[in-house]
Design a protein around this motif. Structure first.
Motif, short mmCIF file in Angstrom:
data_model
loop_
_atom_site.label_atom_id
_atom_site.label_comp_id
_atom_site.label_asym_id
_atom_site.label_seq_id
_atom_site.Cartn_x
_atom_site.Cartn_y
_atom_site.Cartn_z
N ASP A 168 28.93 -57.50 76.39
CA ASP A 168 29.25 -57.78 75.20
C ASP A 168 28.40 -59.22 75.40
N CYS A 169 27.95 -59.70 76.06
CA CYS A 169 27.15 -61.24 75.92
C CYS A 169 25.85 -61.15 76.22
N ASP A 229 21.90 -59.97 74.93
CA ASP A 229 20.39 -59.13 73.84
C ASP A 229 19.85 -58.19 75.12
N GLY A 285 21.32 -65.88 75.46
CA GLY A 285 21.54 -66.88 74.57
C GLY A 285 23.06 -66.86 73.89
N ILE A 286 23.01 -65.74 72.98
CA ILE A 286 24.50 -65.78 72.46
C ILE A 286 25.83 -65.63 73.35
N SER A 287 25.67 -66.16 74.50
CA SER A 287 27.24 -65.93 75.20
C SER A 287 26.48 -67.75 75.73
N ARG A 288 25.59 -68.53 75.32
CA ARG A 288 25.83 -70.04 75.93
C ARG A 288 26.60 -70.78 75.12
N VAL A 289 28.69 -70.76 75.23
CA VAL A 289 28.98 -71.58 74.09
C VAL A 289 29.46 -72.42 74.79
N SER A 290 29.44 -72.71 75.93
CA SER A 290 29.63 -74.41 76.88
C SER A 290 28.85 -75.28 77.08
N SER A 291 29.62 -75.80 76.00
CA SER A 291 28.31 -77.49 76.03
C SER A 291 28.01 -77.94 77.72
N THR A 323 31.41 -80.24 78.87
CA THR A 323 33.02 -80.06 78.54
C THR A 323 34.00 -80.84 79.72
N TYR A 363 36.43 -68.58 83.24
CA TYR A 363 35.22 -68.94 83.66
C TYR A 363 35.41 -67.52 84.17
N SER A 400 31.56 -61.50 81.84
CA SER A 400 31.39 -62.40 80.65
C SER A 400 31.41 -63.39 80.54
N MET A 455 28.99 -68.34 80.54
CA MET A 455 28.75 -68.99 79.48
C MET A 455 28.60 -70.40 79.37
N GLY A 493 32.49 -60.58 68.71
CA GLY A 493 32.37 -61.98 69.65
C GLY A 493 33.03 -61.27 71.56
N PHE A 494 32.96 -61.96 72.51
CA PHE A 494 33.31 -61.84 73.85
C PHE A 494 34.01 -62.83 74.32
N LYS A 538 39.35 -60.22 74.46
CA LYS A 538 38.81 -59.11 74.31
C LYS A 538 39.34 -57.82 75.67
N PHE A 548 34.62 -66.41 72.41
CA PHE A 548 33.88 -67.56 72.03
C PHE A 548 32.79 -67.29 71.22
N TYR A 549 32.05 -68.72 70.32
CA TYR A 549 30.72 -68.00 69.55
C TYR A 549 30.27 -69.98 69.58
N ASN A 550 28.81 -69.58 68.88
CA ASN A 550 27.75 -70.45 68.96
C ASN A 550 27.19 -70.10 67.76
N GLU A 566 24.17 -69.00 66.77
CA GLU A 566 23.68 -67.35 66.84
C GLU A 566 24.67 -66.50 66.97
N GLY A 567 26.09 -66.58 67.20
CA GLY A 567 27.01 -65.20 67.41
C GLY A 567 27.64 -66.00 66.18
N MET A 572 36.10 -73.79 74.77
CA MET A 572 34.72 -74.74 76.08
C MET A 572 34.14 -75.35 74.95
N ASP A 573 34.77 -76.07 74.03
CA ASP A 573 33.39 -76.93 73.12
C ASP A 573 34.73 -77.79 72.51
#
Lengths: 504, 132
Positions: A159-160, A162, A180-186, A189, A205, A499, A503, B15-16, B20, B55-57, B59-60, B90-91
């Motif tokens: 799920d993380c 494409d 790209g969709i799973s890069r949520v952690s800046s 942080t 994590y 996943s 992140m 989402g993930f 989940k 978590f979402y960004n 794009e999500g 996470m943010d």
């Protein structure tokens, strides 16, 4: 003598071995290495960016080092300077090291210049280690060229990312995975946060085995302080790690059985996973994110009731997991489908830098639990399970064998659990730690999980997670071409991509 | 709501994240969410309830809105976990509820990090009983 050994964190022979490698590094890179540091059981070598290519070639070819795995490349800002951090491991010599190079970029220069410099250094690394390609900016398969685009699915664990596929009839010719969709952690942080804060949510994590990131952080501090951890604490940590390993591998079996369409195994495995999670909850108080490990100890001691519950549960678990294995793999349709699907040879696995069960399924013996003597693994007897062909069947079989070994470890740990006082109150702000870098690694169910930190007193200035799932994604890209489209999901699930680990 | 959906409620999980894992556990024989007539589906057109978790960004978010728009009316939304109800773990600067309040109407919040499987089942049953 034996008591002294037990009190230490790691055995003396390993420390001597790391010392020898440290001396070799100083000898071979006399003019190039600015600083060689031994941090716990890891090495940190600081070099100039211009020497990066030469140093990597020498590390790769010299039989004293024989580094054949590149795990990750990271860019971070340390005290107004940009640094490049390269994580390397040697399977033959059983050690891992970090290369640090300071980027010659000023404060005023723009982001563009930094990216250019990063890309050029990655291209230098690519000549020696092919896995470096994954950490550069890669060209996506254009949507017009890719026939099939698979977006994150629901409830199957993939799920993380494409997946872009270019196909020739039903054979995949090119594959590209976009995370790209799973890069949520800046990136910043966890910067400038205190340790208790980070420790409480670091388990996110690793979604399926939350105890390993916590363990990684705490062992790194213990190695820095040369703290003597009680034997009972080490035993409880081992017990929890192995229970989480069983739970994570069962989650893997659940995902596989869902894709293979084996409803009975799916339900039985979920039942056993629930049994394991309930036992974990009984001990730690939480199912997924335990927040259980502390520096120099654990949150709670085991009582007689919990010990009895563990003993009762593992006897049932062993029987039931054996039954699940029989039901899944004695089915000729399933075992034929798994056999020869997505085979990985030794060289490809090493090129992509995978570690953990995926590497062991190819027949390479690399398990830092035994090689590096983590915690008290030298006290218990267990076998490192190995595969032969590296196909999906081997990967499934290996996880079953690892579960049996984990149960064996838990059984030994619970029988030999020493009676000892475990409370140790450590206040980091009292100690006054100067600015240092610390590294630590653990063998999590997906591979070698490593954390690099820059700390001062109880504050964490820089925090970098080096996770094994990124390499598994690169491996998936490598092995998908040449296979059939219908096997895609099976191959991806068999690599056990987590996943949470991708992140950052 | 019970009259609308009758015996069947289809859930789509977007989402993930660690939530989940717990939602996944509800499908097993221990919790067995399907005895309440609740199924998990992959296609947005078939779904009655959208479960937002993890978590979402940016794009999500875009993907999530696409899914939400593709769902047929009447539709409901459950937000599970701390990352959606509060700021993301996470943010710290990312607040999902504030960013999405104009676009998505959330009917039910399930607290917890992650919420227990029982809590998730309870939330779905409360949604059924509420009779929206």
């Amino acid at each position: 003598m034996a008591k002294e050994l037990y009190n230490g964190i790691y055995s003396s022979h390993k420390a001597v071995f790391i010392d020898r490698i440290e001396k070799n590094l100083e000898f071979y890179f006399k003019g190039q290495a600015l600083e060689v540091k031994k941090i716990g059981q890891e090495l940190l070598c600081t070099i100039r960016l211009t020497d990066l290519g030469d140093v990597c070639t020498e590390l790769n070819r010299n039989p004293e080092f024989e580094i054949n795995i590149l795990n990750s490349i990271n860019l971070y800002k340390s005290r107004d300077k940009y640094c490049l951090l390269v994580d390397l491991s040697s399977v033959t010599n059983n050690f891992s090291m970090l290369l640090k190079a300071v980027m010659p970029v000023g404060q005023d220069s723009g982001q563009q210049q930094l990216i250019q410099l990063y890309e050029s250094s990655v291209s230098v690394l690519k000549k020696v280690f092919e896995a470096a390609e994954f950490f550069s900016e890669r060209k996506n398969l254009e949507e017009s060229n890719s026939d099939i685009i698979i977006y994150p699915q629901q409830l199957d664990g993939l799920d993380c990312f494409d997946l872009y596929l270019s196909t020739d009839d039903d054979i995949i010719s090119k594959a590209f995975i976009d995370t790209g969709i799973s890069r949520v952690s800046s990136s910043g942080t966890h910067n400038n946060s205190v340790l208790p804060d980070v420790l409480s949510y670091i388990s996110r994590y690793d979604h399926s085995a939350g105890i390993f990131p916590e363990l990684c952080i705490c062992t790194s501090y213990e190695e820095l302080m040369q703290l003597k951890v009680p034997k009972r604490v080490q035993y409880i940590r081992m017990l929890m790690s192995e229970l989480y390993r069983v739970s994570s591998h069962l989650y893997f079996i659940i995902r596989m059985s869902k894709i293979l369409g084996s409803e009975l195994v799916y339900n039985l495995a979920l039942l056993e996973r629930e049994r394991t999670l309930r036992l974990i909850e009984f001990i730690t108080g939480s199912r997924i994110n335990p927040n259980f490990i502390r520096i120099g100890g654990v949150k709670r001691d085991l009582n007689a009731e919990q010990i009895k519950a563990v003993q009762e549960t593992i006897a049932i678990l062993y029987r039931k997991i054996h039954r699940i294995e029989t039901l899944l793999l004695d089915n000729s349709i399933i075992s034929r489908k798994l056999k020869n699907t997505g085979p990985v040879d030794k060289n490809t696995a090493l090129l992509c830098g995978v570690t953990g069960p995926n590497l062991r399924a190819c027949g390479i013996r690399y398990d830092i639990r035994k090689n590096r003597n983590l915690m008290m693994y030298k006290d218990v007897s267990f076998i490192i399970a190995l595969g032969k062909y590296g196909d999906c069947l081997d990967r499934v079989l290996l996880r079953f064998r690892e579960m049996y070994q984990s149960i064996k470890i838990v059984d030994q740990v619970i029988n030999d659990l020493p009676e000892e006082h475990i409370k140790k109150l450590i206040n980091l702000s009292d100690i006054g730690i100067p600015f240092t870098e610390i590294i630590s690694s653990v063998e999590c169910p997906h591979g070698v999980f490593k954390i690099f930190m820059e700390i001062k007193d109880d504050a964490i200035l820089n925090f970098i997670v080096m996770s094994p799932s990124k390499n598994s994604i690169y491996l998936a890209e490598k092995i998908l071409p040449g296979t059939r489209v219908e096997d895609t999901e099976l191959i991806l699930a068999s690599l056990d991509i987590n996943s949470g680990e991708i992140m950052s | 709501m019970r009259s609308l959906v009758k015996n069947n409620l289809n859930l789509l999980v977007a989402g993930f994240g660690c939530c989940k894992q717990e939602i996944f556990a509800t499908t097993g024989p221990t919790y067995d969410i399907s005895r309440f007539g609740i199924n998990f589906v992959c296609v947005p057109e078939d779904a009655d309830v959208l479960v937002i978790q993890g978590f979402y960004n940016e794009e999500g978010e875009k993907r999530l809105l696409e899914i939400y728009e593709m769902m047929r009316k009447p539709k409901w939304v459950i937000a599970a976990g701390k990352c959606i109800a509060d700021k993301s773990l996470m943010d710290k600067n990312y607040d999902f509820t504030r960013r999405m309040e104009k676009n998505i109407n959330i009917d039910m919040y399930v607290p917890g990090c992650p919420p227990r499987p029982e809590a998730f089942i309870f939330a779905v049953l409360r949604l059924l009983e509420a009779g929206y």
